[in-house]
Design a protein around this motif. Structure first.
Motif: not given
Length: 890
Positions: A364-374, A404-422
């Motif tokens: 869920l959190f990776l999708i939110l990082q990858q889809h800023p239009e959401i 690997q999903l958790f690490l992928e969240i950390l490796r995203q170019p945007q919204h890392v802190a925002r989604e960790l907080r969520r």
């Protein structure tokens, strides 16, 4: 139960039968004392409802005694908290007097004067029903207060008329002006403004339990919104059983804390000031003899409670928003077997989606990082996340796909802190990483750490992300942005941020414990031994750079070599520098100053040069001095080269090494510009490289001006960062001070610099008069923190000196106090490094004896230590007297 409490008191102490004010005042005071004595064993809801009922009885009886019932056209209503029948010991009694426009309003004065004389704190207003209607149209705060009105005294028909004008069809509450949607958004705007005001600055350490995030006002806001709704009368109709329990348990905890706070304060206090936190915790029955531990336990419960309320109300408001604006009949856009997008919001495709696809709890959190239009997550999906957290068990955590999903969240170019907080808000992060649940809400009772540990960890991650974005959006971080780009794998820095304080609260060194946790986590998640080693080292050494920069002499080549040897590589240095910056900024924004930034950056640059040179290659001091002098000469404009060289030849080499080229050029021009008959002279300037104000007090012959200077600076409430005394071979003395104002900023206004120079010149002319009688009180916050005094000595050969390492409670004028003590012991101060961490001062003094030799005699060292401790104790005894006086007044 509340009725029985009120009845019980009335059976023991009936209402006074006469109009004697003293009798009524005693009755009201005794009733409150009686209720307070039943706290905390008695249910707090019963106590506050009983107090409301007893006030009802008093107001109604006095209404009759003053024959107010004989006056036509008047009614008195309870509104606000009193209208809800919630009166804490010193809550305001909110009243609304409604009149028909013809009533004799002058007759109200004796009645209200009587209530005030009896000691009741009233907040009353007088209006006609039509005026109430008009005011409610214009003011959402009044409208909200009147949502909870109830009749007390007078003509009930007036209360009923007011109710019709406000609540019936076409009325304000149910009419078009304050329809459900407008009221909802109005109350949310108020909530956002409250959170903005009460979730930063001083309120982080001394929170407002009524207005702060997750406080009582958030629960009341939900209550008001639901009450305004046409068909929702109770939160139980809107929440599930688990959510209702969070609200009810949270309200009870906050009510108990508020009751205790009023009780120990002796007035209507809503903020948990340091002076009250210990007393509130003890009043609530927190066990233990260690005052700090008692406060930390209470405040951890407070932050956990308000955090849970804040997260829950956010979800419930999202749900209400969706009910106000039902999803349009658009076709959902499927993303995968678990999720779809509907009207710009992410949602699960079926009620059992997480049960069928547990990976979705992370995905869920990776999708939110990858889809800023959401735009967000739908409320029923957030509830589904919470209801399926039990799926995140040990098997889930050890599954490679999930890791690997958790690490992928950390490796995203945007919204890392925002989604960790969520993830943290939704409960997924504590479920996946249980260690963070152990530090949730955990406070350290000091002035340095302003966030609970879990929030601090996420704040450090946020600071790292600010550095990433600094190129365009965050110019204050631009200094660090290029260094971040040189760090090959940002996720390693993020992991170090997550683990650096995770060991807090456990027995042992938190850095070591965190490093062990980080090693296990990284290896389990498939990181290489090399990558794991970087994270582990950063966590274990995350305090190394700040402590070196603040406590050690970074102009000493040996200090730089030692630090470079500990760091070992340029990548480690960059990582440690970035983590240190983020850690300090994420610990207490108010304590991140340009001075601290300059200290860290100078250490970074010096270490970088040493690593490039090789740690086995010491820096050639002669080469360094020649380069310094050559660079300084280029900056000198008002002195000839020969005079400069001659002057520099009188300065000890060890002192010269402390200078930057800019400092050396400025001080040289100052000294050479003095007339031969000038015995002392004061120079002041803004020091750009250190982001502070530089003071030079020149003495033609040593006259021991250090103590009167520090006394004067204390009286002027300046913050001394650094002090150095340089004696030339010709017996001249250069007293150098770097100072800021109380906000950590340079003193740069012309009139301020002129006043500073004038006062220092007076001190230099009359040192005896300036050296004593500095009467300074500690800050109101600092006096509540007890920092044990620790004193250590170390001996150094180059230059030959003794260093005194001292840690104690900070206090205005502390440097002056310590300077007096050292002078009285015959110790000559050569240098003082001042570090303040919240309420703690960590100072290092370099001293010699009268012959400029280290002090090695054990008896002399013992005498120095005893004298320092005695002077510090005298300061603290004044603080204790102030605290006792405050408590006596309360």
């Amino acid at each position: 139960m509340s009725a029985s409490l009120a009845t019980e008191w009335l059976a023991e102490s009936p209402l006074p039968s006469g109009a004697n004010t003293a009798l009524w005042k005693h009755w009201l005071e005794d009733s409150q004392q009686w209720l307070s004595e039943k706290f905390p064993e008695q249910n707090v809801a019963d106590l506050i409802h009983a107090r409301s009922e007893l006030i009802d009885q008093a107001l109604q009886a006095l209404w009759q005694q003053h024959r107010m019932h004989e006056i036509a056209g008047l009614a008195v209503l309870a509104v606000g908290g009193y209208g809800r029948e919630e009166l804490h010991p010193y809550s305001d009694i909110d009243l609304l007097v409604v009149h028909d426009g013809r009533a004799d309003l002058d007759a109200l004065s004796p009645y209200f004067q009587k209530l005030w004389d009896c000691g009741l704190k009233l907040s009353q207003s007088v209006r006609t029903p039509q005026q109430c209607r008009q005011d409610a149209r214009d003011d959402i705060t009044l409208m909200t207060s009147w949502l909870e009105m109830r009749h007390l005294c007078g003509e009930r028909t007036l209360s009923q008329e007011l109710d019709r004008k406000l609540s019936n069809r076409g009325g304000i509450f149910k009419g078009a002006l304050w329809n459900r949607e407008k009221f909802f958004h109005g109350k949310l705007a108020e909530r956002e403004a409250r959170h903005e005001q009460f979730a930063k600055g001083a309120y982080l350490l001394e929170p407002n339990l009524k207005e702060g995030p997750g406080g009582l006002r958030d629960i009341q806001t939900l209550h008001w919104i639901l009450k305004r709704h046409d068909y929702i009368e109770d939160a139980a109709e809107f929440c599930d059983a688990q959510e209702l329990a969070v609200l009810e348990d949270g309200q009870e905890f906050l009510w108990r804390a508020r009751f205790a706070l009023h009780d120990v304060s002796g007035h209507a206090e809503e903020r948990l000031h340091f002076g009250n936190q210990q007393r509130v915790a003890q009043r609530l029955g927190y066990p233990g003899s260690n005052a700090n531990k008692i406060v930390e336990a209470f405040m951890q419960d407070y932050y956990r409670t308000t955090g849970a309320i804040d997260r829950l109300t956010e979800v419930l408001f999202q749900q209400y928003r969706e009910q106000l604006q039902p999803a349009a009949q658009h076709t959902p856009q499927p993303l995968n077997e678990c999720f779809q997008i509907l009207d710009g919001h992410l949602e699960i495709r079926a009620g059992d989606s997480f049960k069928q696809h547990p990976r979705g709890l992370l995905e869920l959190f990776l999708i939110l990082q990858q889809h800023p239009e959401i735009q967000g997550v739908r409320a029923h999906t957030i509830r589904a996340v919470r209801n399926h957290l039990s799926l995140i068990d040990e098997t889930f955590r050890k599954t490679s796909e999930h890791q690997q999903l958790f690490l992928e969240i950390l490796r995203q170019p945007q919204h890392v802190a925002r989604e960790l907080r969520r993830m943290h808000r939704y409960g997924v992060l504590p479920a996946y990483w249980p260690a963070i649940a152990q530090v949730a809400g955990k406070m350290q009772y000091d002035l340095f750490h302003v966030y609970p540990v879990d929030e601090h960890i996420l704040q450090v991650l946020t600071e790292l992300r600010h550095i990433v974005k600094s190129e365009a959006a965050e110019p204050e971080y631009s200094l660090f942005h290029e260094l971040f780009l040189q760090f090959p794998k940002p996720e390693l820095l993020y992991l170090a941020a997550l683990f650096h304080d995770i060991g807090k609260g456990r027995d042992g060194d938190h850095s070591t414990l965190g490093a062990e946790d980080a090693q296990e986590f990284c290896l389990q998640h498939g990181l290489s031994e090399y990558e794991t080693g970087i994270v582990q080292w950063l966590v274990e050494q995350h305090l190394l750079m700040s402590m070196t920069a603040q406590k050690r002499d970074t102009s000493d080549p040996e200090v730089i070599r030692d630090f470079a040897n500990q760091v070992g590589s340029g990548m480690r240095l960059r990582g440690l520098f970035l983590l240190t910056v983020a850690d300090l900024r994420g610990t207490n924004p108010a304590l991140w100053t340009p001075w601290r930034e300059s200290l860290l950056y100078r250490l970074y640059r010096a270490t970088e040069r040493q690593l490039q040179r090789g740690t086995d290659q010491p820096i050639d001091n002669e080469h360094r001095l020649n380069a310094l002098k050559a660079s300084a000469l280029k900056r000198v404009t008002h002195a000839d080269t020969e005079s400069c060289i001659q002057f520099w030849g009188t300065l000890p080499e060890s002192d010269l090494l402390h200078y930057t080229d800019d400092e050396l050029a400025w001080q040289t021009e100052c000294v050479l510009g003095c007339a031969e008959d000038e015995m002392t002279r004061v120079f002041v300037r803004h020091q750009g490289s250190h982001h502070c104000t530089e003071i030079l007090v020149y003495e033609r012959q040593r006259s021991r001006l250090f103590v009167p200077i520090t006394a004067t600076l204390a009286r002027l409430a300046t913050n001394v960062l650094y002090a150095r005394i340089t004696e030339t071979r010709g017996q001249e003395v250069l007293n150098t001070f770097l100072v800021t104002d109380t906000d950590g900023l340079p003193i740069h206004e012309g009139f301020q610099l002129a006043e500073l120079r004038k006062r220092l010149e007076e001190a230099a002319q009359n040192p005896a008069a300036s050296s004593h009688s500095v009467q300074l009180r500690p800050g109101t916050r600092e006096r509540y923190f007890e920092v044990p005094t620790e004193i250590e000595f170390s001996q150094h050969e180059a230059p030959p000196e003794t260093r005194i390492h001292l840690s104690t409670s900070d206090h205005p004028g502390l440097l002056w106090t310590l300077s007096c003590a050292l002078e009285d012991c015959g110790a000559h101060i050569r240098q003082a490094r001042i570090t303040t961490l919240g309420a703690q001062a960590q100072d290092v003094f370099s001293v010699t004896d009268a012959d400029s030799q280290p002090i090695v005699d054990p008896q002399t060292l013992t005498h120095i230590e005893d004298t320092l401790r005695s002077r510090i104790t005298q300061l603290q005894s004044h603080d204790d007297s102030d605290k006792q006086a405050e408590r006596a007044i309360a």
